[in-house]
Design a protein around this motif. Structure first.
Motif, PDB file in Angstrom:
ATOM      1  N   LYS A  38       0.832  -1.219   0.000  1.00  0.00           N
ATOM      2  CA  LYS A  38       0.000   0.000   0.000  1.00  0.00           C
ATOM      3  C   LYS A  38       0.861   1.262   0.000  1.00  0.00           C
ATOM      4  O   LYS A  38       0.421   2.314  -0.418  1.00  0.00           O
ATOM      5  CB  LYS A  38      -0.930  -0.005   1.229  1.00  0.00           C
ATOM      6  N   ARG A  53       1.299  -0.353  -9.418  1.00  0.00           N
ATOM      7  CA  ARG A  53       0.218  -1.315  -9.605  1.00  0.00           C
ATOM      8  C   ARG A  53       0.626  -2.291 -10.685  1.00  0.00           C
ATOM      9  O   ARG A  53       1.425  -1.965 -11.558  1.00  0.00           O
ATOM     10  CB  ARG A  53      -1.070  -0.605 -10.039  1.00  0.00           C
ATOM     11  N   GLY A 101      -2.348  -3.725 -16.331  1.00  0.00           N
ATOM     12  CA  GLY A 101      -2.988  -4.783 -17.114  1.00  0.00           C
ATOM     13  C   GLY A 101      -3.775  -5.752 -16.271  1.00  0.00           C
ATOM     14  O   GLY A 101      -4.361  -6.695 -16.782  1.00  0.00           O
ATOM     15  N   PHE A 158      -5.510   1.560 -29.503  1.00  0.00           N
ATOM     16  CA  PHE A 158      -6.722   1.351 -28.708  1.00  0.00           C
ATOM     17  C   PHE A 158      -7.788   2.355 -29.166  1.00  0.00           C
ATOM     18  O   PHE A 158      -8.946   2.003 -29.399  1.00  0.00           O
ATOM     19  CB  PHE A 158      -6.405   1.547 -27.216  1.00  0.00           C
ATOM     20  N   ARG A 205     -11.524   1.821 -30.598  1.00  0.00           N
ATOM     21  CA  ARG A 205     -12.658   2.326 -29.795  1.00  0.00           C
ATOM     22  C   ARG A 205     -13.514   3.347 -30.535  1.00  0.00           C
ATOM     23  O   ARG A 205     -14.653   3.629 -30.138  1.00  0.00           O
ATOM     24  CB  ARG A 205     -12.126   2.917 -28.492  1.00  0.00           C
TER      25      ARG A 205
HETATM   26  C1  SDX Z   1      -9.350  -0.416 -19.361  1.00  0.00           C
HETATM   27  O1  SDX Z   1     -13.892   0.387 -17.722  1.00  0.00           O
HETATM   28  C2  SDX Z   1     -13.545  -0.218 -18.787  1.00  0.00           C
HETATM   29  O2  SDX Z   1     -14.333  -0.923 -19.401  1.00  0.00           O
HETATM   30  C3  SDX Z   1     -12.132   0.034 -19.222  1.00  0.00           C
HETATM   31  C4  SDX Z   1     -11.623  -0.824 -20.370  1.00  0.00           C
HETATM   32  C5  SDX Z   1     -12.295  -0.505 -21.679  1.00  0.00           C
HETATM   33  O3  SDX Z   1     -12.332  -1.391 -22.552  1.00  0.00           O
HETATM   34  O4  SDX Z   1     -12.694   0.675 -21.866  1.00  0.00           O
HETATM   35  O5  SDX Z   1     -11.816  -2.205 -20.077  1.00  0.00           O
HETATM   36  C6  SDX Z   1     -10.127  -0.587 -20.619  1.00  0.00           C
HETATM   37  O6  SDX Z   1      -9.195   0.687 -18.909  1.00  0.00           O
HETATM   38  C7  SDX Z   1      -8.854  -1.644 -18.652  1.00  0.00           C
HETATM   39  C8  SDX Z   1      -8.131  -1.309 -17.304  1.00  0.00           C
HETATM   40  C9  SDX Z   1      -6.714  -0.890 -17.656  1.00  0.00           C
HETATM   41  N1  SDX Z   1      -6.042  -0.365 -16.415  1.00  0.00           N
HETATM   42  C10 SDX Z   1      -5.074  -1.072 -15.817  1.00  0.00           C
HETATM   43  O7  SDX Z   1      -4.698  -2.192 -16.161  1.00  0.00           O
HETATM   44  C11 SDX Z   1      -4.416  -0.322 -14.653  1.00  0.00           C
HETATM   45  C12 SDX Z   1      -4.266  -1.255 -13.443  1.00  0.00           C
HETATM   46  N2  SDX Z   1      -5.578  -1.539 -12.893  1.00  0.00           N
HETATM   47  C13 SDX Z   1      -6.089  -0.671 -11.901  1.00  0.00           C
HETATM   48  O8  SDX Z   1      -5.603   0.558 -11.716  1.00  0.00           O
HETATM   49  C14 SDX Z   1      -7.536  -0.925 -11.496  1.00  0.00           C
HETATM   50  O9  SDX Z   1      -7.712  -2.275 -11.439  1.00  0.00           O
HETATM   51  C15 SDX Z   1      -8.610  -0.293 -12.368  1.00  0.00           C
HETATM   52  C16 SDX Z   1      -8.378   1.174 -12.541  1.00  0.00           C
HETATM   53  C17 SDX Z   1      -8.642  -0.950 -13.700  1.00  0.00           C
HETATM   54  C18 SDX Z   1      -9.941  -0.518 -11.685  1.00  0.00           C
HETATM   55  O10 SDX Z   1      -9.897   0.202 -10.503  1.00  0.00           O
HETATM   56  P1  SDX Z   1     -11.156   0.224  -9.485  1.00  0.00           P
HETATM   57  O11 SDX Z   1     -12.304  -0.514 -10.028  1.00  0.00           O
HETATM   58  O12 SDX Z   1     -11.360   1.656  -9.068  1.00  0.00           O
HETATM   59  O13 SDX Z   1     -10.642  -0.651  -8.289  1.00  0.00           O
HETATM   60  P2  SDX Z   1      -9.827  -0.104  -7.061  1.00  0.00           P
HETATM   61  O14 SDX Z   1      -8.750   0.828  -7.538  1.00  0.00           O
HETATM   62  O15 SDX Z   1     -10.811   0.386  -6.053  1.00  0.00           O
HETATM   63  O16 SDX Z   1      -9.117  -1.436  -6.551  1.00  0.00           O
HETATM   64  C19 SDX Z   1      -9.758  -2.330  -5.627  1.00  0.00           C
HETATM   65  C20 SDX Z   1      -8.603  -2.945  -4.833  1.00  0.00           C
HETATM   66  C21 SDX Z   1      -7.685  -1.897  -4.169  1.00  0.00           C
HETATM   67  O17 SDX Z   1      -7.099  -2.523  -3.052  1.00  0.00           O
HETATM   68  P3  SDX Z   1      -7.788  -2.262  -1.579  1.00  0.00           P
HETATM   69  O18 SDX Z   1      -7.883  -0.760  -1.400  1.00  0.00           O
HETATM   70  O19 SDX Z   1      -9.136  -2.944  -1.642  1.00  0.00           O
HETATM   71  O20 SDX Z   1      -6.830  -2.913  -0.618  1.00  0.00           O
HETATM   72  O21 SDX Z   1      -7.748  -3.697  -5.724  1.00  0.00           O
HETATM   73  C22 SDX Z   1      -6.457  -3.099  -5.727  1.00  0.00           C
HETATM   74  C23 SDX Z   1      -6.606  -1.689  -5.192  1.00  0.00           C
HETATM   75  O22 SDX Z   1      -5.385  -1.223  -4.605  1.00  0.00           O
HETATM   76  N3  SDX Z   1      -6.006  -3.102  -7.144  1.00  0.00           N
HETATM   77  C24 SDX Z   1      -4.778  -3.383  -7.537  1.00  0.00           C
HETATM   78  C25 SDX Z   1      -4.814  -3.325  -8.942  1.00  0.00           C
HETATM   79  N4  SDX Z   1      -6.047  -2.988  -9.348  1.00  0.00           N
HETATM   80  C26 SDX Z   1      -6.780  -2.847  -8.217  1.00  0.00           C
HETATM   81  N5  SDX Z   1      -3.641  -3.684  -6.861  1.00  0.00           N
HETATM   82  C27 SDX Z   1      -2.540  -3.931  -7.604  1.00  0.00           C
HETATM   83  N6  SDX Z   1      -2.496  -3.904  -8.971  1.00  0.00           N
HETATM   84  C28 SDX Z   1      -3.611  -3.592  -9.656  1.00  0.00           C
HETATM   85  N7  SDX Z   1      -3.570  -3.544 -10.998  1.00  0.00           N
END
Ligand code: SDX
Length: 428
Positions: free
Chosen positions: A296, A301, A304, A385, A389
């Motif tokens: 934390k 992060r 992907g 992308f 899109r």
């Molecule tokens: C796209 O929305 C869409 O449809 C998007 C998309 C599309 O086609 O348009 O699918 C395309 O944007 C895909 C996502 C690409 N982004 C990433 O890969 C970036 C990494 N992922 C994250 O930042 C995150 O998972 C999100 C932004 C994608 C989603 O975030 P949320 O739904 O706001 O979830 P959150 O941040 O509240 O996370 C919940 C928990 C947290 O931990 P706690 O506070 O509960 O302890 O999960 C953890 C987060 O810290 N977490 C991660 C993580 N993603 C979430 N921890 C480590 N690595 C990660 N990648």
């Protein structure tokens, strides 16, 4: 099941009608909330629990890992359709007949030249400019060369605008890449298919014939289909809210490109490759990066991984993972980055932190590996992308305008200072 929800506030009960979707999703219609409660509002940062609209375009089931465009499964479309067919389906609601598709493509080709003055705008950018910033600016600049705003109530006018942006956008995509590479800003050929033409514009060298590779053409066509729409994601919601003020389609799409650029959204495909490269440089120490992702105190992060809606495998990631294996094998590309990605996925899928939070690979985890194998520069991944899109943004913008949705203007809960008298500067 009752067709209303009851909310009790300050001892008063209020009924709100339920909206039930065609896939039995349930929404509470709170349009009257402020009126019947004397100003009470909801608050939901990131709209994690809030629907912005009803829509008939894309259906996602995050628990089951289902994705459908206009009722057709992403698996079927990726396997059996081509990108222009899917673009037509998303925008107009039905798969086109052969005649409709042929006309659509020829009408797009007729619009695939941009005003030469656009080159003067590109010339003004430094080579170091990120292509997403260039693309967003050029898309907004298209408004200057196509000033008449579309009459959404006229099918003909809407169709003309749709084929115009689908014709000109790939030119801007190719020129954004060629600008960085110091290559002449050229055109493709109207004798080619939509995706072949994109590849020719992107890769043709001034002194040699560009030879199409069907493996790359098919892989890019599939990737564009997989990225074509995704209901109310961040960039699409941006396109809808900008369009809700009746800003034009090109200006709305330009704002969507900027939203997509962020590393938490479409920019993740570039961030994934940079992360995998860093792990490779670090001797492939995936455990170290898994530790960072779970710490934390560490802003890192696992790029992907994770998704706002999918709490199961992103169905697109499954398809792209298979395609990555096929494309690299067909091209004879040995990429250690792919092995690192697979190792990371394997570890994450059995790690309690990721399992508990239902963090799975998303669309961005493997796509960059294919783009890289195609010779697309990392900074261009999010541009690809955006190219995929584009039909989704168009279809969602069109739906919002046709349904005459109100201007988007969320409420807030104020938590700042209460009234205080002005203080002269001499007394501060
Ligand atoms: C796209 O929305 C869409 O449809 C998007 C998309 C599309 O086609 O348009 O699918 C395309 O944007 C895909 C996502 C690409 N982004 C990433 O890969 C970036 C990494 N992922 C994250 O930042 C995150 O998972 C999100 C932004 C994608 C989603 O975030 P949320 O739904 O706001 O979830 P959150 O941040 O509240 O996370 C919940 C928990 C947290 O931990 P706690 O506070 O509960 O302890 O999960 C953890 C987060 O810290 N977490 C991660 C993580 N993603 C979430 N921890 C480590 N690595 C990660 N990648």
């Amino acid at each position: 099941m009752s067709n209303t929800a009851t909310l009790e506030i300050n001892g008063e009960k209020h009924e709100f009608p339920l909206v039930v979707g065609t896939e039995n999703e349930i929404g509470i219609n709170i349009k009257t909330l402020r009126g019947v409660t004397g100003g009470v509002t909801t608050i939901d940062p990131g709209y994690k629990n809030t629907g912005a609209c009803e829509s008939g375009i894309t259906f996602l089931d995050g628990e089951k890992g289902i994705l459908r465009y206009r009722g057709y499964s992403i698996e079927d479309l990726a396997d059996k359709a081509d990108f222009l067919e899917v673009a037509y389906l998303l925008i107009f609601g039905e798969l086109p007949s052969k005649d409709q598709l042929d006309k659509f493509h020829s009408d797009i080709k007729a619009q695939s030249v941009v005003d030469d003055d656009v080159k003067k705008i590109i010339d003004a950018f430094p080579k170091a400019a990120h292509p997403m910033g260039v693309l967003s600016s050029l898309t907004s600049a298209l408004t200057a060369f196509n000033p008449s705003s579309v009459n959404v109530d006229s099918e003909e006018d809407m169709y003309k605008t749709v084929v115009k942006i689908l014709g000109k956008f790939p030119v801007l995509v190719a020129w954004a890449m060629r600008k960085k590479q110091g290559l002449p800003l050229n055109y493709g050929s109207n004798s080619l298919g939509y995706v072949e033409n994109v590849l020719k514009m992107m890769f043709e060298k001034p002194n040699e014939e560009y030879v199409q590779n069907p493996i790359i053409v098919n892989a890019l066509d599939k990737l564009l289909i997989l990225h074509a729409d995704h209901e109310q994601n961040c960039s699409t919601s941006t396109v809808r809210i900008v369009g809700s003020s009746h800003a034009g389609l090109f200006a709305s799409i330009s704002s969507g490109i900027s939203a997509l650029w962020g590393p938490l959204h479409g920019g993740a495909n570039q961030a994934v490759l940079e992360m995998l490269e860093a792990i490779k440089e670090d001797g492939g120490d995936t455990k170290k990066y898994m530790g960072k992702a779970k710490d934390k105190e560490d802003p890192f992060r696992l790029m992907g991984f994770g998704h706002r809606v999918y709490k199961n495998f992103d169905p697109r990631a499954k398809i792209i993972k298979v395609a990555a294996d096929e494309v690299l094998a067909d091209l004879g590309v040995e990429d250690p980055i792919l092995d690192i990605a697979k190792g990371l996925e394997k570890e994450a899928l059995k790690d309690d932190y990721f399992v508990k939070r239902k963090l799975y690979p998303n669309v961005d985890f493997y796509s960059g590996i294919i783009y890289r194998a195609m010779g697309i520069p990392t900074e261009m991944f999010t541009v690809m992308f955006a190219l995929g899109r584009l039909p989704g943004w168009i279809s969602q913008w069109r739906e919002m305008r046709l349904r005459k949705e109100p201007i988007g203007r969320p409420r807030q809960i104020y938590t700042g200072e209460n009234y205080r008298a002005f203080k002269d500067i001499a007394k501060r």
